[in-house]
Scaffold this active site. Structure first.
Site, PDB file in Angstrom:
ATOM      1  N   HIS A 226       3.701 -17.966 -13.144  1.00  0.00           N
ATOM      2  CA  HIS A 226       4.793 -16.993 -13.024  1.00  0.00           C
ATOM      3  C   HIS A 226       5.917 -17.564 -12.144  1.00  0.00           C
ATOM      4  CE1 HIS A 226       5.673 -12.381 -12.460  1.00  0.00           C
ATOM      5  NE2 HIS A 226       6.570 -12.977 -13.228  1.00  0.00           N
TER       6      HIS A 226
ATOM      7  N   HIS B  90      -6.957 -16.762 -12.189  1.00  0.00           N
ATOM      8  CA  HIS B  90      -6.084 -15.668 -11.762  1.00  0.00           C
ATOM      9  C   HIS B  90      -4.914 -16.202 -10.938  1.00  0.00           C
ATOM     10  CE1 HIS B  90      -5.291 -11.475 -10.279  1.00  0.00           C
ATOM     11  NE2 HIS B  90      -4.800 -12.153  -9.246  1.00  0.00           N
ATOM     12  N   GLU B  91      -5.230 -16.966  -9.913  1.00  0.00           N
ATOM     13  CA  GLU B  91      -4.159 -17.473  -9.046  1.00  0.00           C
ATOM     14  C   GLU B  91      -3.262 -18.460  -9.774  1.00  0.00           C
ATOM     15  OE1 GLU B  91      -3.437 -15.991  -6.444  1.00  0.00           O
ATOM     16  OE2 GLU B  91      -5.286 -14.832  -6.255  1.00  0.00           O
TER      17      GLU B  91
ATOM     18  N   HIS C 175      -0.616 -16.561 -11.462  1.00  0.00           N
ATOM     19  CA  HIS C 175       0.500 -16.305 -10.543  1.00  0.00           C
ATOM     20  C   HIS C 175       1.371 -17.558 -10.410  1.00  0.00           C
ATOM     21  CE1 HIS C 175      -0.308 -12.321  -9.052  1.00  0.00           C
ATOM     22  NE2 HIS C 175      -1.488 -12.622  -8.557  1.00  0.00           N
TER      23      HIS C 175
END
Length: 693
Positions: A488, A481-482, A485
């Site tokens: 991104h 998940h991180e 990010h």
């Protein structure tokens, strides 16, 4: 903070202050962490604030006709030294703080808030931004977007208000910065101050070897007064609640975990919450909104609290129904074992694990040896390589703010540099709880070719020296998940800093992170990377099949604990209760009663420790955004399934162009439609969580 674009120096500082240099002579321009001392920050902030104030005054007082270049473009170039100081400082106050940094944070948070208010409430500056005529200048699509976002930001900050209202909005912003800082520091004090000693075999009953090792490591890190301790790191306390057969110790640990921030005394957050809620409601009214929730969601994909609450209600009903069925099965298991007690919140994880073993022949302690931290990092990197052609080269000799931090150079397939990725994976008392992505430097091209420096911060329980740190499947999902990010931020491909990376709508920002989690659950990825930490053997196929078959196990519980927090968040910010003195536990209890919250399930985040919504405004009236983004991510991954290849090159190229690399170039609905060709429905989400009829 997602700033730090420049290499501009700060005149007037002592030459020994690292922030005085126009550029850092470090590999890849990393901050020279070893040379930055606490006493450097206040002078650097003072000089940077003065420099930025002078830049803003020059822009606002420019005698030339307002244009995009001399107003908006000039603002985008201004404040680079302040960005640089703030990005280093605030990254460290979250990941490696101490009393000196905390004192500086308490001083600077309101100062920076007042500085921001002075910019956004400057009438001459607002007049110039309002006067920029995009039609006469033939602005590019990106420049149109930057201008639009500046105008939206100024209006939402109060630029159209009268003098008295502007003054009050500025006062509120400064006070909110003080309160958010105090909330965070109180929470860290409660978290770092707690430990549950486990003295002797009786206290360790039920704990598997990996958890005993992690508890021993935590004890050693905290001075070695006890052989084993449980701390409030989620990666330690959650497995303790799963495996410990000592119901009394599970109850003590769970109470400490859920009562952070409301223990009384100096670290109690209840009065802080009441004031924050009141100030948010007042600010929203000054800006013409019915409530803070209406203000917050006005600039999101959802658009209104009604739309967000409709999604939460759509999920709540099937989740609560499923959680009720899960509860009955757990209660039956207790009775089968001869237990003469009703299931409580501190029992749920323990008996859910037993039920999972019974129904799926799956034991978390059987899975964890195949999920060493190194293997999951490699899986995350390999997935990025196969999707986007990225290469990762670990850099052993670069500056770092803590010995645990690791660094990788990230490059495209042709060798061109994408940026730097830092990983800070282990829990420690100087780090706030949770997991997050941040930036020491964000991508942009306005000030030259600026490549990003992105960091992921985790709180995994460290194994003893010489042993591999083993992750639960939930921990592995958190890492993916991180890293979503992080991608991104790393893959951002914009010119203007305002639009860079994760600077997108609050209910769109979780799409890249939650979408990335899907690849962890793919057999193709697990067969390659889920390998035994000692033998290197891949996870047995039968175990892999059982693991994937159990993906929707306990999803009633997981959805209820999340959605309850999101509903309380939204209810709190639809209310003005704080103005008459908010009784936080009573408000929370009433909100949960109205949705018929199962008593055997606790909220994922209770208000007194809900850092997402009270350490700052980021997720306030916005915790729903994880679910909103999950509607997007479930539908988005279907694009790869429909293409017949989870690494399909054309789908991945569209994903990079419209999502991971696009920053805030487009309205989020347009960005998603650009990738998918349409907007999503809720059906893939319900299937993903096993809640579909």
């Amino acid at each position: 903070m997602y700033a730090g674009q420049s290499a501009a120096g700060l005149p007037g500082l002592e030459p020994t202050n690292p922030f005085a240099a126009p550029a850092w002579d470090t590999p890849h321009g990393l901050p020279p962490f070893e040379r930055i001392r606490p006493e450097h920050y206040l002078p650097a902030f003072e000089a940077a604030l003065a420099a930025h104030e002078a830049e803003i005054a020059a822009i606002a007082g420019d005698a030339a006709q307002p244009s995009f270049a001399n107003t908006v473009g000039a603002m985008e170039r201004a404040g680079q030294p302040l960005d640089r100081v703030a990005s280093v400082f605030f990254n460290l106050t979250g990941s490696h703080t101490d009393p000196e940094l905390q004192a500086i944070e308490r001083t600077m948070a309101p100062r920076l808030a007042r500085h921001g208010s002075a910019i956004y409430l400057n009438p001459a500056l607002w007049a110039r931004i309002s006067a920029v005529d995009p039609a006469s200048e033939a602005l590019s699509e990106e420049e149109h977007r930057v201008l639009d976002r500046y105008r939206t930001r100024f209006r939402r900050a109060g630029a159209d208000l009268g003098p008295d209202a502007k003054a009050r909005v500025a006062e509120i912003a400064a006070r909110m910065a003080e309160l958010g800082t105090q909330f965070s520091q109180n929470l860290l004090a409660d978290e770092s101050g707690f430990e549950l000693p486990l003295d002797g075999e009786e206290d360790l009953a039920g704990l598997p070897p990996f958890l005993r090792a992690a508890a021993a490591s935590a004890a050693a890190e905290r001075g070695g007064r006890h052989a084993h301790v449980v701390t409030l790191s989620r990666s330690l306390i959650e497995p303790f609640l799963v495996f410990s057969t000592r119901r009394d110790l599970r109850e003590r640990a769970y109470e400490a975990w859920t009562r952070r921030g409301e223990l009384g005394g100096e670290t109690d957050n209840r009065a802080i919450i009441a004031e924050i809620v009141a100030l948010r409601a007042e600010r929203a009214r000054l800006l013409g909104f019915e409530s803070f929730a209406h203000f917050k969601l006005d600039d999101t994909m959802a658009g209104s609290p009604d739309a967000a609450m409709e999604l939460l209600r759509d999920v709540w009903a099937p989740a609560r129904q499923r959680a009720g069925a899960e509860r009955e099965r757990l209660q039956a298991l207790i009775q089968e074992e001869g237990g003469n007690f009703a299931l409580q919140a501190h029992d749920w994880r323990h008996y859910a694990e037993k039920l999972r073993r019974a129904e799926h022949d799956l034991d978390e302690s059987e899975v964890k040896p195949y999920l060493p931290l190194e293997g999951i990092i490699a899986a995350a990197f390999d997935t990025a390589s196969r999707l986007f052609g990225l290469r990762f080269e670990e850099l052993p000799d670069v500056p770092r703010y803590h010995p645990d931090v690791r660094a990788w150079r990230v490059a495209n397939a042709d060798g061109s540099e994408v940026g730097l990725f830092l990983g800070d994976y282990f829990a420690r008392p100087s780090k706030r709880s949770g997991a997050w992505m941040s930036a020491f430097r964000s991508q942009e091209r306005l000030n030259g070719t600026v490549t990003p420096i992105i960091v992921n911060v985790m709180n995994f329980a460290r194994a003893p020296a010489g042993e591999a740190t083993l992750l639960s499947f939930d921990d592995a999902r958190t890492l993916f998940h991180e890293f979503g990010h992080a991608l991104h931020g790393l893959l951002s491909d914009v010119t203007y800093p305002l639009l860079s990376g994760t600077a997108v709508a609050g209910d769109f920002v979780e799409l890249p992170s939650q979408l990335y989690e899907h690849w962890l659950e793919q057999p193709e990825v697990l067969r390659e990377h889920a390998r035994h930490h000692r033998t290197g053997e891949p996870m047995p196929e039968a175990l892999l099949e059982r693991l994937l078959a159990a993906r929707t196990f306990n999803q009633g519980f997981a959805t209820v604990e999340y959605a309850a927090s999101a509903i309380v968040d939204m209810t709190l910010h639809l209310s003005a209760a704080g103005e008459d003195g908010l009784d936080v536990p009573a408000f929370e209890a009433d909100a949960l009663r109205r949705i018929a919250m199962p008593s055997e399930i606790g909220m994922r985040h209770r208000s007194p420790h809900f850092a997402h919504i009270f350490s700052g405004d980021g997720y306030a009236a916005g915790y729903y955004s994880y679910l909103w983004s999950e509607v997007l991510d479930a539908d988005a991954f279907d694009a790869f399934r429909e293409a017949g290849d989870i690494f399909h090159p054309e789908v991945a190229a569209r994903l990079r162009r419209f999502v991971y690399g696009a920053g805030n170039l487009r309205d989020p609905r347009a960005a998603y439609t650009g990738f998918r060709g349409r907007l999503p429905s809720i059906d893939p989400l319900l299937r993903k969580r096993g809640l579909a009829a």
